[in-house]
Design a protein around this motif. Sequence first.
Motif, PDB file in Angstrom:
ATOM      1  N   LEU A 186       0.834  -1.208   0.000  1.00 54.42           N
ATOM      2  CA  LEU A 186       0.000   0.000   0.000  1.00 54.42           C
ATOM      3  C   LEU A 186       0.863   1.250   0.000  1.00 54.42           C
ATOM      4  N   ALA A 187       0.516   2.193  -0.849  1.00 52.19           N
ATOM      5  CA  ALA A 187       1.187   3.492  -0.878  1.00 52.19           C
ATOM      6  C   ALA A 187       0.134   4.567  -1.127  1.00 52.19           C
ATOM      7  N   LEU A 217      -2.869  -6.086  -4.456  1.00 47.93           N
ATOM      8  CA  LEU A 217      -3.631  -7.091  -3.729  1.00 47.93           C
ATOM      9  C   LEU A 217      -2.701  -8.202  -3.240  1.00 47.93           C
ATOM     10  N   PRO A 218      -2.977  -8.765  -2.065  1.00 50.65           N
ATOM     11  CA  PRO A 218      -2.054  -9.736  -1.452  1.00 50.65           C
ATOM     12  C   PRO A 218      -2.157 -11.135  -2.044  1.00 50.65           C
ATOM     13  N   PHE A 219      -2.124 -11.223  -3.366  1.00 44.47           N
ATOM     14  CA  PHE A 219      -2.182 -12.514  -4.048  1.00 44.47           C
ATOM     15  C   PHE A 219      -1.032 -12.600  -5.037  1.00 44.47           C
ATOM     16  N   ARG A 279      -3.527  -4.847  -9.188  1.00 48.91           N
ATOM     17  CA  ARG A 279      -3.310  -3.577  -8.495  1.00 48.91           C
ATOM     18  C   ARG A 279      -4.552  -2.697  -8.651  1.00 48.91           C
ATOM     19  N   VAL A 280      -4.896  -2.017  -7.596  1.00 47.53           N
ATOM     20  CA  VAL A 280      -5.979  -1.030  -7.668  1.00 47.53           C
ATOM     21  C   VAL A 280      -5.393   0.324  -7.306  1.00 47.53           C
ATOM     22  N   SER A 285      -5.590  -2.823 -12.581  1.00 48.03           N
ATOM     23  CA  SER A 285      -4.643  -3.329 -13.581  1.00 48.03           C
ATOM     24  C   SER A 285      -4.086  -4.678 -13.161  1.00 48.03           C
ATOM     25  N   LYS A 286      -3.619  -5.431 -14.158  1.00 49.77           N
ATOM     26  CA  LYS A 286      -3.021  -6.745 -13.914  1.00 49.77           C
ATOM     27  C   LYS A 286      -1.921  -6.977 -14.930  1.00 49.77           C
ATOM     28  N   THR A 287      -0.850  -7.618 -14.495  1.00 45.56           N
ATOM     29  CA  THR A 287       0.272  -7.956 -15.368  1.00 45.56           C
ATOM     30  C   THR A 287       0.446  -9.462 -15.426  1.00 45.56           C
ATOM     31  N   ILE A 288       0.537  -9.999 -16.640  1.00 44.66           N
ATOM     32  CA  ILE A 288       0.771 -11.432 -16.841  1.00 44.66           C
ATOM     33  C   ILE A 288       2.104 -11.593 -17.548  1.00 44.66           C
ATOM     34  N   GLN A 289       3.040 -12.245 -16.903  1.00 47.58           N
ATOM     35  CA  GLN A 289       4.342 -12.515 -17.511  1.00 47.58           C
ATOM     36  C   GLN A 289       4.296 -13.826 -18.283  1.00 47.58           C
ATOM     37  N   PHE A 290       4.969 -13.853 -19.426  1.00 43.53           N
ATOM     38  CA  PHE A 290       4.984 -15.075 -20.229  1.00 43.53           C
ATOM     39  C   PHE A 290       6.303 -15.145 -20.981  1.00 43.53           C
TER      40      PHE A 290
END
Length: 227
Positions: free
Chosen positions: A5-6, A60-62, A82-83, A167-172
């Motif tokens: 959190l910031a 988010l803590p996941f 992230r929100v 937002s969400k980031t998916i690494q591949f």
Amino acid sequence: MSHGLAFTTRYTYSKSLDDASTIGGGGQTVIQNNSNPVGDYGLSSFDMRHQFLGNLVYELPFGDRKRFAARGWQKAVFGAWRVSGSLTAHSGTPFTVRVFSKNQACQNVPGINSERGNQNGNPALADPSVQEWFNTSLFSAPGGCFGDAPRNSIIGPGAFTINSGVSKTIQFGRDGLRRLDFSWNTNNLLNHVNFTSISTVFGSTTFGQVTAAGAMRSMTFTTRVNF
């Protein structure tokens, strides 16, 4: 940032006075009486007494190295979200009551009306409305070229806006350096109506009324591939 959190907050109390906030350009300012420049001394056109700004980002803590869903399909689905959000609130900027005179002798610059109306008392209302933002009965047309209403004597509407983002980031890829970013951003989340302008031309049919409002809620979805 702590525990994902910031946040930052900022409050500004200010007051600005001058006799001409802009000279030339898009916000041309013309003095009412060349022989009395002190008569134009008042609140600056950009004066804003109260301003508050808040920003927040929360991971988010996941996911990887988080408290929950640190592996497997749970990590892929729930991880790296992230929100974010921002809140802006400020009081209004000032306006001046003008009188559009057809007498060219009263115009310092032809075609530009710099004459002000006469004012008798404080025009602020305890409960302003769209139809009457200030007490219009306190104003009248000047007997000559110059009115005694102070420059920028009417405080316009303030504003309150909340923006949000997810937002969400998916690494591949084999090295994990490629990624797919999703984001959903919303401006004016609460769809709050922020008035932006009022009519201050004495004698007009809309004198004292709110004449414009800011943008309503809008959303943007973005997908970006980084490789």
